[in-house]
Design a protein around this motif. Structure first.
Motif, PDB file in Angstrom:
ATOM      1  N   GLU A 244       0.824  -1.212   0.000  1.00 37.24           N
ATOM      2  CA  GLU A 244       0.000   0.000   0.000  1.00 37.24           C
ATOM      3  C   GLU A 244       0.858   1.262   0.000  1.00 37.24           C
ATOM      4  O   GLU A 244       0.494   2.264  -0.613  1.00 37.24           O
ATOM      5  CB  GLU A 244      -0.944   0.003   1.205  1.00 37.24           C
ATOM      6  CG  GLU A 244      -1.987  -1.102   1.164  1.00 37.24           C
ATOM      7  CD  GLU A 244      -2.773  -1.116  -0.136  1.00 37.24           C
ATOM      8  OE1 GLU A 244      -3.057  -0.038  -0.684  1.00 37.24           O
ATOM      9  OE2 GLU A 244      -3.093  -2.222  -0.612  1.00 37.24           O
ATOM     10  N   ILE A 245       1.994   1.226   0.677  1.00 36.86           N
ATOM     11  CA  ILE A 245       2.894   2.384   0.647  1.00 36.86           C
ATOM     12  C   ILE A 245       3.389   2.617  -0.778  1.00 36.86           C
ATOM     13  O   ILE A 245       3.473   3.757  -1.252  1.00 36.86           O
ATOM     14  CB  ILE A 245       4.073   2.177   1.618  1.00 36.86           C
ATOM     15  CG1 ILE A 245       3.584   2.303   3.065  1.00 36.86           C
ATOM     16  CG2 ILE A 245       5.183   3.188   1.352  1.00 36.86           C
ATOM     17  CD1 ILE A 245       4.653   2.027   4.097  1.00 36.86           C
ATOM     18  N   PHE A 246       3.709   1.526  -1.479  1.00 39.43           N
ATOM     19  CA  PHE A 246       4.123   1.657  -2.872  1.00 39.43           C
ATOM     20  C   PHE A 246       2.993   2.241  -3.714  1.00 39.43           C
ATOM     21  O   PHE A 246       3.208   3.111  -4.555  1.00 39.43           O
ATOM     22  CB  PHE A 246       4.532   0.290  -3.428  1.00 39.43           C
ATOM     23  CG  PHE A 246       4.717   0.268  -4.916  1.00 39.43           C
ATOM     24  CD1 PHE A 246       5.871   0.744  -5.496  1.00 39.43           C
ATOM     25  CD2 PHE A 246       3.715  -0.230  -5.753  1.00 39.43           C
ATOM     26  CE1 PHE A 246       6.041   0.739  -6.877  1.00 39.43           C
ATOM     27  CE2 PHE A 246       3.870  -0.252  -7.130  1.00 39.43           C
ATOM     28  CZ  PHE A 246       5.035   0.233  -7.690  1.00 39.43           C
ATOM     29  N   ALA A 247       1.770   1.752  -3.465  1.00 39.33           N
ATOM     30  CA  ALA A 247       0.627   2.238  -4.248  1.00 39.33           C
ATOM     31  C   ALA A 247       0.351   3.703  -3.969  1.00 39.33           C
ATOM     32  O   ALA A 247      -0.014   4.457  -4.878  1.00 39.33           O
ATOM     33  CB  ALA A 247      -0.604   1.390  -3.935  1.00 39.33           C
ATOM     34  N   LEU A 248       0.524   4.136  -2.718  1.00 38.63           N
ATOM     35  CA  LEU A 248       0.270   5.534  -2.379  1.00 38.63           C
ATOM     36  C   LEU A 248       1.313   6.463  -2.978  1.00 38.63           C
ATOM     37  O   LEU A 248       1.052   7.654  -3.161  1.00 38.63           O
ATOM     38  CB  LEU A 248       0.238   5.695  -0.851  1.00 38.63           C
ATOM     39  CG  LEU A 248      -0.947   5.048  -0.132  1.00 38.63           C
ATOM     40  CD1 LEU A 248      -0.778   5.171   1.384  1.00 38.63           C
ATOM     41  CD2 LEU A 248      -2.262   5.692  -0.561  1.00 38.63           C
ATOM     42  N   GLN A 249       2.504   5.928  -3.269  1.00 39.32           N
ATOM     43  CA  GLN A 249       3.546   6.746  -3.887  1.00 39.32           C
ATOM     44  C   GLN A 249       3.205   7.074  -5.340  1.00 39.32           C
ATOM     45  O   GLN A 249       3.679   8.075  -5.880  1.00 39.32           O
ATOM     46  CB  GLN A 249       4.893   6.005  -3.838  1.00 39.32           C
ATOM     47  CG  GLN A 249       5.533   5.990  -2.461  1.00 39.32           C
ATOM     48  CD  GLN A 249       6.841   5.216  -2.476  1.00 39.32           C
ATOM     49  OE1 GLN A 249       6.878   4.029  -2.768  1.00 39.32           O
ATOM     50  NE2 GLN A 249       7.932   5.889  -2.175  1.00 39.32           N
ATOM     51  N   LYS A 250       2.402   6.220  -5.977  1.00 41.56           N
ATOM     52  CA  LYS A 250       2.060   6.401  -7.385  1.00 41.56           C
ATOM     53  C   LYS A 250       0.699   7.076  -7.497  1.00 41.56           C
ATOM     54  O   LYS A 250      -0.333   6.478  -7.200  1.00 41.56           O
ATOM     55  CB  LYS A 250       2.031   5.052  -8.100  1.00 41.56           C
ATOM     56  CG  LYS A 250       3.336   4.264  -7.994  1.00 41.56           C
ATOM     57  CD  LYS A 250       4.450   4.946  -8.756  1.00 41.56           C
ATOM     58  CE  LYS A 250       5.713   4.113  -8.706  1.00 41.56           C
ATOM     59  NZ  LYS A 250       6.828   4.750  -9.451  1.00 41.56           N
ATOM     60  N   ILE A 260       0.282  -5.393 -11.232  1.00 46.55           N
ATOM     61  CA  ILE A 260       1.341  -5.838 -10.324  1.00 46.55           C
ATOM     62  C   ILE A 260       0.939  -5.569  -8.878  1.00 46.55           C
ATOM     63  O   ILE A 260       1.168  -6.403  -7.980  1.00 46.55           O
ATOM     64  CB  ILE A 260       2.670  -5.140 -10.656  1.00 46.55           C
ATOM     65  CG1 ILE A 260       3.210  -5.628 -11.994  1.00 46.55           C
ATOM     66  CG2 ILE A 260       3.697  -5.392  -9.556  1.00 46.55           C
ATOM     67  CD1 ILE A 260       3.555  -7.100 -12.024  1.00 46.55           C
ATOM     68  N   THR A 261       0.333  -4.410  -8.623  1.00 39.77           N
ATOM     69  CA  THR A 261      -0.100  -4.076  -7.264  1.00 39.77           C
ATOM     70  C   THR A 261      -1.148  -5.057  -6.763  1.00 39.77           C
ATOM     71  O   THR A 261      -1.082  -5.536  -5.627  1.00 39.77           O
ATOM     72  CB  THR A 261      -0.653  -2.640  -7.225  1.00 39.77           C
ATOM     73  OG1 THR A 261       0.356  -1.729  -7.672  1.00 39.77           O
ATOM     74  CG2 THR A 261      -1.067  -2.263  -5.806  1.00 39.77           C
ATOM     75  N   THR A 327      -1.422  11.587   4.954  1.00 40.65           N
ATOM     76  CA  THR A 327      -2.551  12.260   4.303  1.00 40.65           C
ATOM     77  C   THR A 327      -3.161  11.396   3.216  1.00 40.65           C
ATOM     78  O   THR A 327      -4.391  11.264   3.111  1.00 40.65           O
ATOM     79  CB  THR A 327      -2.096  13.608   3.718  1.00 40.65           C
ATOM     80  OG1 THR A 327      -1.554  14.429   4.763  1.00 40.65           O
ATOM     81  CG2 THR A 327      -3.249  14.331   3.051  1.00 40.65           C
ATOM     82  N   ALA A 328      -2.312  10.790   2.390  1.00 41.47           N
ATOM     83  CA  ALA A 328      -2.802   9.931   1.317  1.00 41.47           C
ATOM     84  C   ALA A 328      -3.484   8.686   1.879  1.00 41.47           C
ATOM     85  O   ALA A 328      -4.509   8.240   1.355  1.00 41.47           O
ATOM     86  CB  ALA A 328      -1.644   9.530   0.407  1.00 41.47           C
ATOM     87  N   PHE A 329      -2.934   8.138   2.947  1.00 41.23           N
ATOM     88  CA  PHE A 329      -3.529   6.956   3.570  1.00 41.23           C
ATOM     89  C   PHE A 329      -4.908   7.296   4.136  1.00 41.23           C
ATOM     90  O   PHE A 329      -5.864   6.525   3.968  1.00 41.23           O
ATOM     91  CB  PHE A 329      -2.614   6.448   4.681  1.00 41.23           C
ATOM     92  CG  PHE A 329      -3.078   5.161   5.314  1.00 41.23           C
ATOM     93  CD1 PHE A 329      -2.719   3.945   4.772  1.00 41.23           C
ATOM     94  CD2 PHE A 329      -3.874   5.174   6.447  1.00 41.23           C
ATOM     95  CE1 PHE A 329      -3.144   2.752   5.346  1.00 41.23           C
ATOM     96  CE2 PHE A 329      -4.313   4.002   7.035  1.00 41.23           C
ATOM     97  CZ  PHE A 329      -3.940   2.775   6.476  1.00 41.23           C
TER      98      PHE A 329
END
Length: 337
Positions: A244-250, A260-261, A327-329
């Motif tokens: 999820e951290i990877f997904a929030l970066q994009k 892939i996610t 914030t994104a989370f």
């Protein structure tokens, strides 16, 4: 660079043995049969060579391979040097390996990816000019649309490759972390399974017996399964956090990145029942490894640490990465409810 785009370039597309390690002795598995194992039958069959493939099965070959034997040596030496119980030795060894091996490789991966990201404006500019020149040449020589497209793709690949060589940042170099981290994870996992099923002896006391009394808290026996499922669920949760951290970066993911996610999310959930069927020693290693991976992921978002590692700044870098992550989370998982 455009002087290179003349007619020269714009053309149509054309059996296990091991040296005893510091007094460690190997004894046949039947000698340890006095202690019943709590592992599933399929796990014991895989280790003993029973089942499909027999003694020459793929798992037996892997368990007797030189990398696994090397992983066993590392674990035994680290345990002897630290003087800690096995649960502490596994934690310390995992943290040391992740810190000494995968953290530098992860920093190098971010270094390469940052340089590739900084090349994107130049690549877009090249693509625009090259498209114009190919269109002009196609009109002059009467190329078909297919020939013009293939000519554009061929020359674009060449020019981008030249940029990667110029800046020494070919994207394939960013995959070195996977080629080192994944095999290391497999070899140590198999080495711990070898210990947990009773294959190694150390100073007259089997490693299996040491592991049986080397646990802590709700998992005192590291050779047994975690009946509470606390360790397996923890592994799955931490792996999901990493994804999820990877997904929030994009902010905007391509279709491939989205697939892939989703795949990694499914693997993270699937790891829970898998971890519930292996010895607690292995699950403890997986948990520590995943926690270190999460910590490294967060550390590599720090502007100061990235500067220390000489990772180039990019347009996507943030001065307040952790605040942005929270914030994104919140926006993705909480505010929608």
């Amino acid at each position: 660079m455009w002087c290179r785009l003349g007619s020269r370039f714009l053309r149509p597309f054309p059996p296990r043995q091991r040296e005893e390690a510091r007094g460690a002795l190997r004894v046949p598995a039947p000698a340890l049969a006095a202690r019943p194992s709590s592992l599933p039958v399929w796990a014991l069959a895989a280790v003993s060579g029973a089942g499909p493939g027999g003694a020459g099965g793929w798992y037996e070959a892997l368990a007797a391979s030189a990398p696994v034997l090397g992983a066993e040596d590392v674990l035994l030496r680290a345990h002897a040097a630290s003087g800690l119980p096995w649960w502490g030795s596994i934690l310390v060894t995992t943290a040391a390996l992740r810190g000494a091996v995968t953290l530098p490789l992860a920093a190098y991966q971010h270094y390469i990816l940052a340089k590739v990201e900084n090349l994107q404006p130049e690549i877009k500019n090249i693509a625009r000019h090259l498209n114009q020149e190919v269109a002009v040449r196609a009109n002059q020589l009467g190329w078909s649309k297919n020939v013009a497209r293939l000519t554009y793709l061929k020359n674009m690949r060449r020019l981008v490759a030249e940029l990667y060589v110029r800046d020494n940042c070919h994207p394939f170099k960013a995959t070195v972390l996977v080629w080192i981290q994944l095999p290391m994870w497999v070899f140590i996992s198999v080495a711990l399974r070898n210990f947990s099923t009773g294959a190694a002896h150390l100073e007259g006391l089997s490693v299996q017996e040491q592991l049986a009394s080397g646990g802590v808290l709700w998992f005192p026996d590291l050779t047994a399964l975690d009946s509470t499922w606390i360790l397996p669920i923890s592994v799955g949760v931490i792996n999901l956090l990493i994804v999820e951290i990877f997904a929030l970066q994009k902010m905007r993911m391509s279709r491939f990145q989205l697939y892939i996610t989703h795949f990694l999310r499914a693997i993270s959930v699937l790891m829970i029942p898998i971890a519930a069927t292996v010895p607690s020693s292995i699950v403890l290693y997986w948990l520590c490894s995943s926690f270190m991976g999460l910590s490294q992921n967060l550390l590599l978002r720090s502007p100061r640490f990235r500067q220390l590692c000489r990772i180039p700044r990019t347009q996507s870098d943030s001065v307040t990465p952790y605040k942005d992550l929270i914030t994104a989370f919140y926006a993705k998982f909480i505010s929608r409810k």
